[in-house]
Design an enzyme around this catalytic site. Structure first.
Site, PDB file in Angstrom:
ATOM      1  N   ASP A   1       0.879  -1.158   0.000  1.00  0.00           N
ATOM      2  CA  ASP A   1       0.000   0.000   0.000  1.00  0.00           C
ATOM      3  C   ASP A   1       0.931   1.226   0.000  1.00  0.00           C
ATOM      4  OD1 ASP A   1      -2.097   1.756   0.042  1.00  0.00           O
ATOM      5  OD2 ASP A   1      -3.151   0.815   1.710  1.00  0.00           O
TER       6      ASP A   1
HETATM    7  C1  BGC Z   1      -5.027   3.349   0.016  1.00  0.00           C
HETATM    8  C2  BGC Z   1      -5.133   2.339  -1.116  1.00  0.00           C
HETATM    9  C3  BGC Z   1      -5.008   3.050  -2.439  1.00  0.00           C
HETATM   10  C4  BGC Z   1      -3.699   3.811  -2.473  1.00  0.00           C
HETATM   11  C5  BGC Z   1      -3.463   4.549  -3.774  1.00  0.00           C
HETATM   12  C6  BGC Z   1      -3.812   4.246  -0.117  1.00  0.00           C
HETATM   13  O1  BGC Z   1      -3.887   5.300   0.762  1.00  0.00           O
HETATM   14  O2  BGC Z   1      -4.992   2.671   1.246  1.00  0.00           O
HETATM   15  O3  BGC Z   1      -6.357   1.651  -1.048  1.00  0.00           O
HETATM   16  O4  BGC Z   1      -5.083   2.140  -3.499  1.00  0.00           O
HETATM   17  O5  BGC Z   1      -3.703   4.764  -1.422  1.00  0.00           O
HETATM   18  O6  BGC Z   1      -4.329   5.595  -3.924  1.00  0.00           O
END
Ligand code: BGC
Length: 721
Positions: free
Chosen positions: A242
């Site tokens: 993530d």
């Molecule tokens: C989130 C993810 C997301 C990523 C990219 C993160 O803060 O937890 O679900 O895909 O950002 O935007």
């Protein structure tokens, strides 16, 4: 087809390092924007070998890209679909696949390679700020929904990304919290949904979660990413972190986390080195072997070789938004849940309706953060009512319009920019109408509708306060006044819940005659709502989560962990007793149980037959529409295990089915097969099914069991991991 080993042999060390680390947040800090603006990330290209950058964009309710670009008159809107919990409320795999297909097409036609969806964490606690992005409290329902969605997305030649692996069930301190869970609860609940999705739908990618799992960051957790995901389940795509997750890129690669996203962590955390430098140093110091790096590179390249970018696909920037609007609508009308109906719905089109609540105009289409979308439009509830020709009280609608316009000018109610860029609209007081106003409105109308809205998003959990989990004083006052004035004239009141996660309902539901949970239904919210209210479509959604009577009833009482002021650790003490597994086993009465949802027609269940052959349990039964409206029914197969050595919930969902649209008196005979292995429990080493009598319980909800039968297992069964 490319020969991965050959490409690998041609890559320089520097190129390999670039392949395992993203380019940094596109368009932020000093990074150049992506060619598709607003995407979440990109991989590094290696032009020398014909490897282009792969483009990654969110998310669960639709492709999240910027709708406009500098010096460009074209627009790049994507469809806003209903939020994931609403999609799960359809219990309809075909619809999930169609929604996935539509999002997949938008992904491909806007030049994106991987859609960062579905999000499929278990809804452990009603206050998790991202529950709207997640499907259910049950792993079977979550896993089935995710599998269908992934199949749809990937049928379009782009990749899906199942996230957040695993046990990312809260937003409070999400980047550091240590989630402490028994292996049994992990395997039976939290890992289970991912296991189903990996095995059934072969997602191209998995996103490891921010949190720690039993002391180690998920992105640095070898047992999780190598042993469970790859060895046991046979995952053969790549794992990405993530965004800015974990604290050690070297440990990430070693643990089997192939791609580090978005890259350039030093841009957000100056005390850190950028990941490429850190990995390079580890290689030089012999702390990381190049073989580990090679393995990650191979995993990534194998997937990237299938992307549209790699194949040099000429995308159109012109996906079929009209067809997808139709898909969003169809998913929405099947996902709304009728919670209460005391002879009030459906309403006749001639009914004079007064709509209360600012949410009729500021209708919430979905949550904030990476689960947000930028559609061409959002049809508000008021617009939907007008468009469908309802006889609404225009004078009242005008009052709301004027009120919202004026109050939004005031300092404290002006939309404010969140640190992540989106606008936050402070909640408006809902009690601006005088009692006379409401009384007059009750005189001139036949029915009142009151809209209650909520919004939440990633980075923050919801709060156990009035205005969030509870109704605010002004909302309650409005509801009481409307209820009193309309009821005193023999007229009824319906509440529309435009929310993304449970709120407290039990204390006020007696004030009203009907409650329709319309969730946050995306760009078509207004149309969906009105077509259900008028019976143009019969509601057929059921709850994929329990709505507790009060927060004090929930099993995950220690959410969001300890110490209370700034949690470092959250112990899942309820263990496997998540959601209905807890409420049903321990006799705790919810406001609305898992699997609950009313219809405008009635269904009869009959002819249960059960047989056990080899390793498969076969269950068949018939559902007949015995009411006088066409409708669809969701039936649920629960299994109650005999009392044995292993402590088990009183019953667990093992399968479900949604009928086709049944006309009055029409029947559908269902036949469901459940592998015996799916009925097992984890005993710490292996999967066990104890001997004894098993009850098959066919329910219209977890608490309304319509048919029961028994099968006997003479001998215990054991299955290895
Ligand atoms: C989130 C993810 C997301 C990523 C990219 C993160 O803060 O937890 O679900 O895909 O950002 O935007």
């Amino acid at each position: 087809m490319i020969n991965i080993d050959e490409v690998l042999s041609k890559l320089t060390l520097e190129e390999k390092l670039k392949i395992v680390v993203g380019v940094g947040m596109p368009g932020q800090f000093s990074n150049p924007p992506s060619k598709v603006t607003g995407v979440a990330g990109e991989t590094h290209p290696v032009p020398r070998l014909g490897i282009p950058a792969a483009i990654l964009a969110d998310g669960p309710a639709g492709l999240r890209i910027d709708p406009t670009r500098e010096n460009d008159e074209n627009t790049y809107h994507a469809t806003a679909f209903p939020i994931a919990v609403m999609l799960a409320s359809t219990w309809n795999k075909e619809i999930l696949e169609k929604v996935g297909k539509a999002m997949g097409e938008e992904t491909r036609e806007y030049g994106v390679d991987i859609l960062l969806a579905p999000a499929m964490n278990i809804q452990r606690n009603p206050l998790c700020g991202r529950n709207f992005e997640y499907y259910s409290e049950d792993p079977i329902l979550s896993g089935e929904m995710a599998s269908a969605f992934v199949k749809g997305v990937q049928s379009q030649g782009v990749g899906a990304c199942i996230k957040h692996f695993v046990a990312n069930n809260q937003e409070t301190n999400r980047m550091t919290i240590d989630t402490v869970i028994s292996e049994r609860a992990l395997r039976e609940i939290y890992l289970r949904s991912f296991e189903i999705a990996v095995k059934r739908s072969k997602p191209w990618t998995v996103m490891s979660a921010y949190n720690k799992l039993n002391g180690k960051y998920c992105s640095q957790h070898e047992w999780l990413l190598k042993k469970v995901l790859r060895e046991e389940w046979g995952f053969d795509g790549f794992v990405m972190t993530d965004w800015y997750a974990g604290d050690n890129p070297v440990e990430q690669l070693k643990a089997g986390n192939d791609l580090i996203m978005p890259g350039k962590v030093n841009q957000v955390n100056p005390s850190r080195k950028d990941e490429i430098t850190e990995i390079m140093e580890a290689l030089e110091e012999g702390k990381l072997s190049e073989d580990v790096l090679d393995e990650c590179v191979k995993n990534i390249l194998k997937v990237l070789a299938n992307t549209p970018s790699f194949k040099n696909y000429k995308y159109s920037n012109d996906p079929d938004l009209d067809a997808h609007a139709e898909t969003a609508y169809k998913a929405g009308v099947e996902g709304a849940v009728l919670l209460k109906n005391e002879s009030v719905l459906p309403v006749n089109k001639d009914t004079k309706i007064a709509i209360f609540g600012t949410g009729q105009i500021e209708t919430v289409k979905g949550g904030t953060g990476s689960g947000d979308t930028h559609p061409r439009y959002t049809i508000s509830i008021l617009e939907g009512a007008r468009e469908r020709g309802l006889k609404i009280d225009e004078a009242l609608a005008e009052k709301y319009k004027k009120y919202i316009k004026e109050i939004r000018e005031k300092e404290e109610y002006r939309p404010v920019r969140h640190q992540w860029g989106f606008l936050v609209y402070p909640k408006l007081p809902e009690d601006f109408l005088s009692e006379e106003d409401v009384n007059d409105t009750a005189e001139r109308n036949d029915l009142a509708i009151v809209v209650i809205s909520r919004i939440s998003g990633e980075g923050e959990d919801r709060k156990l306060i009035k205005g969030d989990f509870y109704l605010s004083d002004d909302e309650l006052k409005l509801l009481k006044t409307v209820s009193r004035e309309f009821h005193s004239k023999g007229k009824k009141v319906v509440v529309l819940l435009n929310i993304g996660a449970p709120i407290e309902i039990a204390s006020w539901r007696d004030l009203v005659d009907g409650i329709l949970l319309i969730w946050q239904a995306g760009q078509e919210t207004g149309r969906i709502t009105v077509d259900l209210l008028t019976g143009e479509v019969t509601p057929s959604g059921k709850l994929p989560i329990t709505f507790p009577k009060d927060y004090s009833d929930i099993p995950s009482w220690n959410f969001p962990g300890e110490p209370k002021e700034n949690p470092e650790k959250v112990i899942y003490e309820e263990d496997i007793y998540v959601g209905y597994r807890y409420y049903d086993t321990f006799g705790v009465e919810p406001a609305y149980e898992f699997g609950y949802g009313l219809s405008y027609t009635n269904f009869d269940y009959s002819n249960l037959e059960i047989s056990l052959k080899d390793e498969v349990l076969k269950v068949s039964y018939t559902i007949t529409n015995v009411g006088n409206k066409a409708g669809k029914e969701i039936s649920q197969v629960y299994i109650k295990a005999p009392k044995g050595k292993i402590d088990k919930p009183i019953q667990e969902l093992k399968a479900f089915h949604k009928t086709k649209l049944l006309k009055p008196r029409e029947s559908e005979k269902l036949s469901i097969e459940i592998p015996l292995r799916d009925l097992t429990s984890f005993n710490g080493k292996e999967w066990v099914l104890e001997r004894g009598n098993y009850e098959v319980r066919i329910g219209e909800s977890s608490r309304k069991i319509k048919l029961k039968g028994v099968f006997t297992l003479q001998k215990e069964k054991r299955y290895s991991l």
